[in-house]
Scaffold this active site. Structure first.
Site, PDB file in Angstrom:
ATOM      1  N   LYS A 168      -2.382 -10.360  -8.105  1.00 59.34           N
ATOM      2  CA  LYS A 168      -3.574 -10.993  -7.522  1.00 59.34           C
ATOM      3  C   LYS A 168      -4.849 -10.352  -8.083  1.00 59.34           C
ATOM      4  O   LYS A 168      -4.879  -9.145  -8.290  1.00 59.34           O
ATOM      5  CB  LYS A 168      -3.497 -10.779  -6.004  1.00 59.34           C
ATOM      6  CG  LYS A 168      -4.514 -11.520  -5.194  1.00 59.34           C
ATOM      7  CD  LYS A 168      -4.398 -11.157  -3.726  1.00 59.34           C
ATOM      8  CE  LYS A 168      -4.910  -9.774  -3.426  1.00 59.34           C
ATOM      9  NZ  LYS A 168      -5.113  -9.455  -2.024  1.00 59.34           N
ATOM     10  N   LYS A 188     -10.675  -6.582  -6.335  1.00 56.20           N
ATOM     11  CA  LYS A 188     -11.743  -5.666  -6.764  1.00 56.20           C
ATOM     12  C   LYS A 188     -11.296  -4.215  -6.713  1.00 56.20           C
ATOM     13  O   LYS A 188     -11.964  -3.343  -7.242  1.00 56.20           O
ATOM     14  CB  LYS A 188     -13.022  -5.904  -5.964  1.00 56.20           C
ATOM     15  CG  LYS A 188     -12.880  -5.670  -4.489  1.00 56.20           C
ATOM     16  CD  LYS A 188     -14.067  -6.196  -3.707  1.00 56.20           C
ATOM     17  CE  LYS A 188     -13.666  -6.372  -2.261  1.00 56.20           C
ATOM     18  NZ  LYS A 188     -14.213  -7.496  -1.573  1.00 56.20           N
ATOM     19  N   LYS A 219       0.852  -1.206   0.000  1.00 59.64           N
ATOM     20  CA  LYS A 219       0.000   0.000   0.000  1.00 59.64           C
ATOM     21  C   LYS A 219       0.883   1.250   0.000  1.00 59.64           C
ATOM     22  O   LYS A 219       0.592   2.217  -0.702  1.00 59.64           O
ATOM     23  CB  LYS A 219      -0.931   0.011   1.215  1.00 59.64           C
ATOM     24  CG  LYS A 219      -1.946  -1.108   1.148  1.00 59.64           C
ATOM     25  CD  LYS A 219      -3.351  -0.649   1.481  1.00 59.64           C
ATOM     26  CE  LYS A 219      -4.401  -1.614   0.975  1.00 59.64           C
ATOM     27  NZ  LYS A 219      -4.825  -2.631   1.923  1.00 59.64           N
TER      28      LYS A 219
END
Ligand code: TYM
Length: 335
Positions: free
Chosen positions: A198, A201, A117
């Site tokens: 990966k 969404k 992140k």
């Protein structure tokens, strides 16, 4: 003779929208099997979801209810497991605070998901760093034996085990040290547009993931556009990440091996393979999509499930929270 006590299972998904087939194949479909002979708790983790900022409060509320409907549509029968909203149960944040006071900051800074992140340049709030401690609280509050998750949660669960052991060693045995349960196939479904990443969404490219509510047309188009590899042969292998990912998806839905899936397309080209995979996904998601529409349009039913779930979870949570409060030296509450 007494029945042997059923083992306790806890797992969760964030309330950030419609689940992908990655969530379904890596996690939810395994939960469905476990509800038959385990005591299962499946919170809808809205407190984790607010670590992703900024977000719209009205959308979060909608997503939380939607996720409850998705859980049930996937087969999590609320008669057989406890479905509840994390923020409805007092104890998750309180236990997270205690566990946080026993967790070195360095352990949290080492988490790959946290580092990813930071690398992506996302705004980093302290909740993001603390995220795995809240996960530990979710699990330990119910004294879970087993936590069925996809592969990406492995590192977080190692941290949870360490936290549990640290508290047990510092005070006295309080928590079971939970076992992660990661499926042997389809535990990491990759992006359809980049099989090195990966499926998620939060990916800005909608063609990279399939959602549980995608209709047959969307599913067929996304799989037709999926990135494949050089060569023509349909087989799994490290040199064929795109094909291996599509085989994993098929294998997850049909519950047969990658090799058995590949054998169905011996001598066929990528295009007919993709059509075959698309039909398997269309058939697998069809009943879930129909059931989801029914449940989401019955708010009274959803409310009743979530109310009963929160009540049952709260009873359990208070028991453990009281025990931990006593162990760490808080004065007992006055009755
Ligand atoms: P979340 O919402 O990101 O994912 C929910 C579950 O789906 C799995 N998963 C995948 N499996 C295979 N392939 C993929 N591409 C894929 N993407 C996601 C995840 O491994 C997960 O099992 N931190 C958790 C939420 C959580 C939790 C907990 C889990 C909060 N508290 C306590 C277990 C126990 C998460 O990120 O979920």
């Amino acid at each position: 003779m007494d029945e042997p006590k059923r083992k306790t299972v806890l797992s969760a998904a964030q309330t950030t929208g419609i689940l992908t087939i990655g969530n379904y194949l890596g996690a939810i479909r395994h939960w469905v099997r476990l509800i038959e002979d385990h005591e299962c708790f499946f919170p809808l983790v809205d407190m984790h979801a607010i670590t992703t900022t900024p977000y719209l409060p009205a959308q979060l509320r909608k997503n939380t209810r939607s996720l409850a409907a998705q859980y049930i549509a996937c087969g999590l029968n609320p008669q057989k497991c406890t479905l509840f909203i994390q923020s409805h149960v007092l104890g998750h944040a309180e236990l997270a605070w205690i566990l946080g006071c026993m967790t070195p900051v360095g352990d949290l800074q080492r988490m790959t998901q946290f580092k990813d992140k930071i690398e992506k340049g996302a705004p980093i709030n302290s909740g993001l760093l603390f995220y795995p401690v809240l996960m530990a609280a979710d699990i330990l509050l119910y004294n879970a034996d087993m936590v069925p998750v996809g592969e990406d949660q492995k590192q977080h669960l190692e941290l949870v085990r360490n936290v549990a052991e640290r508290l047990n060693n510092t005070y006295s045995k309080t928590f079971k040290v939970p076992e992660p349960k990661i499926p042997s196939t389809a535990s990491r479904i990759m992006s359809l547009q980049n099989p090195g990443r990966k499926m998620s969404k939060s990916d800005p490219n909608r063609a990279s993931y399939i959602l549980l509510t995608d209709d047959p047309d969307q599913i067929r188009k996304k799989i037709a556009r999926a990135v494949t590899d050089s060569g023509r042969e349909v087989r799994p292998g490290p040199d064929k990440p795109g094909i291996t990912n599509l085989l994993s998806i098929m294998s997850g839905f049909l519950e047969i091996s990658l090799e058995a899936c590949a054998a169905r397309f011996a001598g066929e080209n990528y295009s007919s393979f993709k059509k075959g995979v698309a039909e398997v996904v269309v058939d697998g998601l069809g009943p879930i999509r129909t059931r989801y529409q029914e449940i989401i349009s019955d708010p009274a039913y959803l409310d009743s499930v979530l109310k009963a779930g929160a009540e049952a979870a709260q009873k359990r949570a208070f028991r453990m929270l009281n025990k931990v409060n006593r162990k760490v030296g808080f004065v007992e509450r006055f009755p």
